[in-house]
Write an enzyme that holds these catalytic residues in place. Structure first.
Site, PDB file in Angstrom:
ATOM      1  N   ASP A 158       0.840  -1.196   0.000  1.00  0.00           N
ATOM      2  CA  ASP A 158       0.000   0.000   0.000  1.00  0.00           C
ATOM      3  C   ASP A 158       0.876   1.247   0.000  1.00  0.00           C
ATOM      4  OD1 ASP A 158      -2.937   1.098   0.663  1.00  0.00           O
ATOM      5  OD2 ASP A 158      -1.474   2.252   1.829  1.00  0.00           O
TER       6      ASP A 158
ATOM      7  N   TYR B 254       2.754   9.892  -0.571  1.00  0.00           N
ATOM      8  CA  TYR B 254       3.785   9.341   0.312  1.00  0.00           C
ATOM      9  C   TYR B 254       5.182   9.632  -0.232  1.00  0.00           C
ATOM     10  CZ  TYR B 254       0.067   6.422   2.428  1.00  0.00           C
ATOM     11  OH  TYR B 254      -1.076   5.961   3.045  1.00  0.00           O
TER      12      TYR B 254
ATOM     13  N   LYS C  32      -2.655   5.827  -4.573  1.00  0.00           N
ATOM     14  CA  LYS C  32      -3.767   6.744  -4.290  1.00  0.00           C
ATOM     15  C   LYS C  32      -3.590   8.080  -4.992  1.00  0.00           C
ATOM     16  CE  LYS C  32      -3.849   4.715   0.344  1.00  0.00           C
ATOM     17  NZ  LYS C  32      -2.424   4.378   0.533  1.00  0.00           N
TER      18      LYS C  32
ATOM     19  N   HIS D  66      -7.613   9.449  -2.444  1.00  0.00           N
ATOM     20  CA  HIS D  66      -6.999   9.477  -1.115  1.00  0.00           C
ATOM     21  C   HIS D  66      -7.888  10.149  -0.065  1.00  0.00           C
ATOM     22  CE1 HIS D  66      -2.736   9.392   0.848  1.00  0.00           C
ATOM     23  NE2 HIS D  66      -3.667   9.023   1.697  1.00  0.00           N
TER      24      HIS D  66
END
Length: 276
Positions: A43, A48, A73, A106
Site C-alpha cells: 500500500d 507518500y 492513491k 486518497h
C-alpha cells in the site's frame, strides 16, 4: 491466509503491508524483506513520495510482479478529470510497472466538489487497463452514495482510519451491506497509546501473542483488512503470524468496548478535513 473477493471479482489478501514513510534505500530494503517473508499486498500513495522506493523494493525482492498486488492513491490536488490520467501515468513510471492493481481517491475533499469527476476518470482509466480495481479512502456513506448515483459504480474498497480506539462499527456495517471491503489504515493506532491498554495485554497473554497480533486478529475476524507497516524483519514476521489462533466472541466485545467517540488520532474528520 485467505483472500477477500472484491465486488469486481478481484481477490486480495486478508492482510497487507503499509509503506508510509518508507523511503530511500532503507525503505526499499524493508519492502523487499516484507515481500520475501510472504506479504503480497503493498500500500502506497502519490503523496507518500515513495512510489519509486516501492518499485525498487519490488525489484530487490525477486518476487514476480504477477504475484504482487499494488495499491496507490490519487492526491487531492489532482482530482480534475484530465489530471487523473497524468497522475496515474506518473505513478506507473515511478513504480516501474504497467498497471496498478488498486487505485484509490486518497481523500474526498468535499468542499472542492471534484471527487465524482475523479471517480469518472478512474472508471475510464480502469477501462484503459492502467488500473485493475478502483476504490476510495476516508469516504463517508453519503459520498459513496453520490458516486453510485452519478456513475453506477461502487468502490471495491474504502480505506479508513480504524483501530481499537476508533472501531468504525457503523461504517463497517454499511460497507458490508454494500459489499465494500473495509481496509484499516493506522490499524495499530500508530502511537496513540492503545498498545498499552491492559485489556489488550490480558488477551495477548491468554493466547501467548503480542498486543499487535491481537489487534490485527481483531481486524481480520471483523472482516477488515489491516495494512500495518513494519521496518524490521522481526516485526514484519510478527504481524504476519496471526493466522494460528482465534479470538473469542468475548475478546472481540472487550476490544470493541475500547472505542471512543473522539478516538481519531488527529481529528481528521472527512466531512471537513482536506488533503491535497
Amino acid at each position: 491466509m485467505e483472500k477477500y473477493l472484491l465486488n469486481d471479482k478481484q481477490h486480495i489478501d486478508q492482510l497487507g503491508f503499509g509503506t508510509y514513510k518508507l523511503n530511500g534505500i532503507q525503505g526499499a530494503h524493508a519492502i523487499s524483506s516484507a515481500l520475501q517473508l510472504g506479504y503480497r499486498v503493498l500500500d502506497t500513495a502519490y503523496n507518500y513520495e515513495n512510489e519509486g522506493t516501492v518499485g525498487r523494493g519490488i525489484q530487490l525482492s525477486g518476487v514476480p510482479r504477477s504475484e504482487i498486488f499494488i495499491t496507490s492513491k490519487l492526491p487531492g490536488r489532482y482530482q480534475s478529470y484530465d489530471d487523473v490520467f497524468t497522475t496515474i501515468q506518473e505513478s506507473l513510471y515511478r513504480l516501474g510497472v504497467d498497471y496498478i492493481d488498486l487505485y484509490l481517491i486518497h481523500w474526498p475533499n468535499p468542499k472542492q466538489g471534484k471527487y465524482v469527476e475523479a471517480w469518472q476518470a478512474m472508471i475510464a482509466a480502469q477501462k484503459a487497463g492502467l488500473i485493475k480495481s478502483i476504490g476510495v479512502c476516508n469516504f463517508l456513506p453519503e459520498y459513496i452514495e453520490k458516486l453510485e448515483k452519478e456513475t453506477g459504480v461502487l468502490p471495491v474498497v474504502n480505506q479508513v482510519e480504524c483501530h481499537p480506539y476508533f472501531n468504525q462499527k457503523e461504517l463497517i456495517e454499511y460497507h458490508h451491506d454494500k459489499n465494500i471491503l473495509t481496509e484499516a489504515w493506522s490499524p495499530l493506532g500508530r502511537d496513540n497509546g492503545v498498545m498499552e491498554e491492559d485489556t489488550l495485554k490480558h488477551i495477548a497473554d491468554k493466547y501467548n501473542k503480542t498486543v499487535a497480533q491481537v489487534i490485527l486478529k481483531w481486524h481480520i475476524q471483523k472482516g477488515v483488512m489491516p495494512i500495518p507497516k513494519a521496518t524490521s524483519k522481526t516485526r514484519q514476521l510478527e504481524n504476519l503470524s496471526v493466522f494460528d489462533f482465534e479470538l473469542s466472541t468475548e475478546d472481540l466485545k472487550q476490544i470493541d468496548s475500547l472505542s471512543k467517540p473522539d478516538g481519531r488520532r488527529k481529528n481528521q474528520d472527512p466531512a471537513v478535513y482536506e488533503e491535497f
